[in-house]
Design a protein around this motif. Structure first.
Motif, PDB file in Angstrom:
ATOM      1  N   PHE A   1       0.891  -1.153   0.000  1.00 17.78           N
ATOM      2  CA  PHE A   1       0.000   0.000   0.000  1.00 17.78           C
ATOM      3  C   PHE A   1       0.928   1.201   0.000  1.00 17.78           C
ATOM      4  CE2 PHE A   1      -2.391  -3.382   2.072  1.00 17.78           C
ATOM      5  CZ  PHE A   1      -3.605  -3.321   1.389  1.00 17.78           C
ATOM      6  N   LEU A   2       0.869   2.014  -1.038  1.00 15.61           N
ATOM      7  CA  LEU A   2       1.896   3.021  -1.282  1.00 15.61           C
ATOM      8  C   LEU A   2       1.639   4.377  -0.635  1.00 15.61           C
ATOM      9  CD1 LEU A   2       2.415   2.146  -5.050  1.00 15.61           C
ATOM     10  CD2 LEU A   2       3.767   1.359  -3.081  1.00 15.61           C
ATOM     11  N   SER A   3       0.429   4.601  -0.102  1.00 15.78           N
ATOM     12  CA  SER A   3       0.142   5.921   0.462  1.00 15.78           C
ATOM     13  C   SER A   3      -0.972   5.832   1.508  1.00 15.78           C
ATOM     14  CB  SER A   3      -0.256   6.896  -0.662  1.00 15.78           C
ATOM     15  OG  SER A   3      -0.419   8.202  -0.143  1.00 15.78           O
ATOM     16  N   LEU A   4      -0.645   5.231   2.646  1.00 13.71           N
ATOM     17  CA  LEU A   4      -1.601   5.135   3.740  1.00 13.71           C
ATOM     18  C   LEU A   4      -1.443   6.320   4.687  1.00 13.71           C
ATOM     19  CD1 LEU A   4      -1.100   1.364   4.721  1.00 13.71           C
ATOM     20  CD2 LEU A   4      -2.916   2.328   3.274  1.00 13.71           C
ATOM     21  N   ASP A   5      -2.528   6.682   5.387  1.00  7.74           N
ATOM     22  CA  ASP A   5      -2.365   7.636   6.477  1.00  7.74           C
ATOM     23  C   ASP A   5      -2.005   6.829   7.734  1.00  7.74           C
ATOM     24  OD1 ASP A   5      -4.780   6.702   7.715  1.00  7.74           O
ATOM     25  OD2 ASP A   5      -5.960   8.211   6.655  1.00  7.74           O
ATOM     26  N   LYS A   6      -1.727   7.521   8.829  1.00  4.85           N
ATOM     27  CA  LYS A   6      -1.257   6.860  10.055  1.00  4.85           C
ATOM     28  C   LYS A   6      -2.282   5.842  10.573  1.00  4.85           C
ATOM     29  CE  LYS A   6       1.365   6.327  13.747  1.00  4.85           C
ATOM     30  NZ  LYS A   6       2.621   5.627  13.709  1.00  4.85           N
ATOM     31  N   MET A   7      -3.554   6.200  10.570  1.00  5.43           N
ATOM     32  CA  MET A   7      -4.581   5.301  11.090  1.00  5.43           C
ATOM     33  C   MET A   7      -4.730   4.068  10.195  1.00  5.43           C
ATOM     34  SD  MET A   7      -6.396   4.510  13.445  1.00  5.43           S
ATOM     35  CE  MET A   7      -7.528   5.254  14.541  1.00  5.43           C
TER      36      MET A   7
ATOM     37  N   ALA B   1      -2.355   2.745   8.361  1.00 11.85           N
ATOM     38  CA  ALA B   1      -1.153   1.942   8.580  1.00 11.85           C
ATOM     39  C   ALA B   1      -1.280   1.128   9.868  1.00 11.85           C
ATOM     40  CB  ALA B   1       0.080   2.845   8.635  1.00 11.85           C
ATOM     41  N   TYR B   2      -1.754   1.762  10.919  1.00 11.37           N
ATOM     42  CA  TYR B   2      -1.946   1.070  12.187  1.00 11.37           C
ATOM     43  C   TYR B   2      -2.998  -0.032  12.045  1.00 11.37           C
ATOM     44  CZ  TYR B   2      -3.248   0.197  17.021  1.00 11.37           C
ATOM     45  OH  TYR B   2      -3.529  -0.405  18.207  1.00 11.37           O
ATOM     46  N   THR B   3      -4.109   0.288  11.397  1.00 14.64           N
ATOM     47  CA  THR B   3      -5.198  -0.676  11.192  1.00 14.64           C
ATOM     48  C   THR B   3      -4.712  -1.871  10.384  1.00 14.64           C
ATOM     49  OG1 THR B   3      -6.830   1.101  11.308  1.00 14.64           O
ATOM     50  CG2 THR B   3      -7.549  -0.959  10.304  1.00 14.64           C
ATOM     51  N   LEU B   4      -3.891  -1.620   9.378  1.00 18.86           N
ATOM     52  CA  LEU B   4      -3.341  -2.701   8.557  1.00 18.86           C
ATOM     53  C   LEU B   4      -2.635  -3.739   9.428  1.00 18.86           C
ATOM     54  CD1 LEU B   4      -2.609  -3.934   5.762  1.00 18.86           C
ATOM     55  CD2 LEU B   4      -0.561  -2.478   5.827  1.00 18.86           C
ATOM     56  N   THR B   5      -1.807  -3.277  10.356  1.00 18.14           N
ATOM     57  CA  THR B   5      -1.052  -4.216  11.198  1.00 18.14           C
ATOM     58  C   THR B   5      -1.953  -4.981  12.163  1.00 18.14           C
ATOM     59  OG1 THR B   5      -0.511  -2.537  12.865  1.00 18.14           O
ATOM     60  CG2 THR B   5       1.068  -2.852  11.044  1.00 18.14           C
ATOM     61  N   LYS B   6      -3.103  -4.419  12.484  1.00 15.94           N
ATOM     62  CA  LYS B   6      -4.043  -5.106  13.383  1.00 15.94           C
ATOM     63  C   LYS B   6      -4.946  -6.083  12.645  1.00 15.94           C
ATOM     64  CE  LYS B   6      -2.553  -3.213  17.018  1.00 15.94           C
ATOM     65  NZ  LYS B   6      -1.652  -4.036  17.809  1.00 15.94           N
ATOM     66  N   GLU B   7      -5.247  -5.809  11.386  1.00 18.31           N
ATOM     67  CA  GLU B   7      -6.210  -6.623  10.640  1.00 18.31           C
ATOM     68  C   GLU B   7      -5.586  -7.674   9.726  1.00 18.31           C
ATOM     69  OE1 GLU B   7      -9.006  -4.092   8.610  1.00 18.31           O
ATOM     70  OE2 GLU B   7      -9.825  -3.328  10.489  1.00 18.31           O
TER      71      GLU B   7
ATOM     72  N   ALA C   1       1.585  -7.956   8.604  1.00 18.99           N
ATOM     73  CA  ALA C   1       1.703  -6.662   7.932  1.00 18.99           C
ATOM     74  C   ALA C   1       2.642  -5.742   8.717  1.00 18.99           C
ATOM     75  CB  ALA C   1       0.331  -6.009   7.788  1.00 18.99           C
ATOM     76  N   SER C   2       3.275  -4.853   7.991  1.00 19.84           N
ATOM     77  CA  SER C   2       4.135  -3.847   8.614  1.00 19.84           C
ATOM     78  C   SER C   2       3.998  -2.552   7.819  1.00 19.84           C
ATOM     79  CB  SER C   2       5.596  -4.308   8.616  1.00 19.84           C
ATOM     80  OG  SER C   2       6.071  -4.455   7.286  1.00 19.84           O
ATOM     81  N   TYR C   3       4.544  -1.485   8.360  1.00 21.58           N
ATOM     82  CA  TYR C   3       4.526  -0.212   7.634  1.00 21.58           C
ATOM     83  C   TYR C   3       5.757   0.594   7.984  1.00 21.58           C
ATOM     84  CZ  TYR C   3       2.710   1.960  11.945  1.00 21.58           C
ATOM     85  OH  TYR C   3       2.541   2.399  13.237  1.00 21.58           O
ATOM     86  N   ARG C   4       6.037   1.565   7.115  1.00 21.59           N
ATOM     87  CA  ARG C   4       7.147   2.498   7.363  1.00 21.59           C
ATOM     88  C   ARG C   4       6.709   3.875   6.910  1.00 21.59           C
ATOM     89  NH1 ARG C   4      10.386   3.994   2.961  1.00 21.59           N
ATOM     90  NH2 ARG C   4       9.835   2.932   1.035  1.00 21.59           N
ATOM     91  N   GLU C   5       7.244   4.881   7.580  1.00 21.00           N
ATOM     92  CA  GLU C   5       6.913   6.254   7.226  1.00 21.00           C
ATOM     93  C   GLU C   5       7.646   6.645   5.948  1.00 21.00           C
ATOM     94  OE1 GLU C   5       6.421  10.579   9.421  1.00 21.00           O
ATOM     95  OE2 GLU C   5       7.504   8.964  10.447  1.00 21.00           O
ATOM     96  N   LEU C   6       6.962   7.379   5.092  1.00 17.32           N
ATOM     97  CA  LEU C   6       7.549   7.844   3.836  1.00 17.32           C
ATOM     98  C   LEU C   6       8.084   9.262   4.010  1.00 17.32           C
ATOM     99  CD1 LEU C   6       4.752   6.553   1.428  1.00 17.32           C
ATOM    100  CD2 LEU C   6       7.003   5.539   1.828  1.00 17.32           C
ATOM    101  N   ASP C   7       8.853   9.735   3.041  1.00 17.78           N
ATOM    102  CA  ASP C   7       9.377  11.099   3.077  1.00 17.78           C
ATOM    103  C   ASP C   7       8.257  12.132   3.021  1.00 17.78           C
ATOM    104  OD1 ASP C   7      11.971  10.174   3.230  1.00 17.78           O
ATOM    105  OD2 ASP C   7      12.302  10.268   1.073  1.00 17.78           O
ATOM    106  N   LYS C   8       7.166  11.787   2.360  1.00 18.03           N
ATOM    107  CA  LYS C   8       6.016  12.671   2.260  1.00 18.03           C
ATOM    108  C   LYS C   8       5.311  12.709   3.617  1.00 18.03           C
ATOM    109  CE  LYS C   8       1.903  13.339  -0.568  1.00 18.03           C
ATOM    110  NZ  LYS C   8       1.065  12.751  -1.609  1.00 18.03           N
ATOM    111  N   ALA C   9       5.157  13.884   4.183  1.00 17.32           N
ATOM    112  CA  ALA C   9       4.608  14.048   5.530  1.00 17.32           C
ATOM    113  C   ALA C   9       3.250  13.374   5.690  1.00 17.32           C
ATOM    114  CB  ALA C   9       4.486  15.533   5.867  1.00 17.32           C
ATOM    115  N   GLY C  10       3.135  12.569   6.739  1.00 19.58           N
ATOM    116  CA  GLY C  10       1.870  11.943   7.070  1.00 19.58           C
ATOM    117  C   GLY C  10       1.488  10.744   6.223  1.00 19.58           C
ATOM    118  N   ARG C  11       2.385  10.250   5.391  1.00 20.74           N
ATOM    119  CA  ARG C  11       2.086   9.106   4.519  1.00 20.74           C
ATOM    120  C   ARG C  11       2.974   7.917   4.903  1.00 20.74           C
ATOM    121  NH1 ARG C  11      -2.620  10.185   3.659  1.00 20.74           N
ATOM    122  NH2 ARG C  11      -2.713   8.448   2.232  1.00 20.74           N
TER     123      ARG C  11
END
Length: 109
Positions: A14-20, A22-28, A32-42
């Motif tokens: 998923f190339l452009s998730l918001d914080k919520m 991203a968090y939901t992805l790891t719970k559902e 799953a994992s996520y990392r912060e992108l250079d683009k603020a809030g993505r």
């Protein structure tokens, strides 16, 4: 030269998730994992493709109303002697539900 075939690692991204999201992805979605992108809030979410995760992945995709342009299937082969890369059948199964683009990368060892 000997011909080698390799089975690549396959990750749904998923190339452009918001914080919520991203968090939901790891719970559902298991694993799953996520990392912060250079683009603020993505954030970029990642799920290693496995048969038992396809339903969870599809449900998340639909519930979060992810655009097809905001995801891909990343296929990565890491073998300098690789002549042929065989895409696992799980990629075809996922494409029947989420028809996103395929992204290939090749790493030399």
């Amino acid at each position: 030269m000997t011909q080698h075939n390799t089975i690549p690692s396959v990750t749904f991204r998923f190339l452009s998730l918001d914080k919520m999201q991203a968090y939901t992805l790891t719970k559902e979605v298991e694993g799953a994992s996520y990392r912060e992108l250079d683009k603020a809030g993505r954030y970029e979410g990642r799920v290693s493709l496995q048969e038992d995760r396809l339903d969870e992945l599809n449900i998340f995709f639909v519930r979060q109303q992810i655009s097809l342009s905001d995801c891909d299937i990343h296929i990565e082969a890491a073998d300098v002697f690789c002549v042929e890369v065989s895409t696992p059948s799980i990629v075809n199964k996922l494409l029947k539900h989420i028809d996103c683009q395929l992204t290939f990368s090749f790493k030399r060892r």
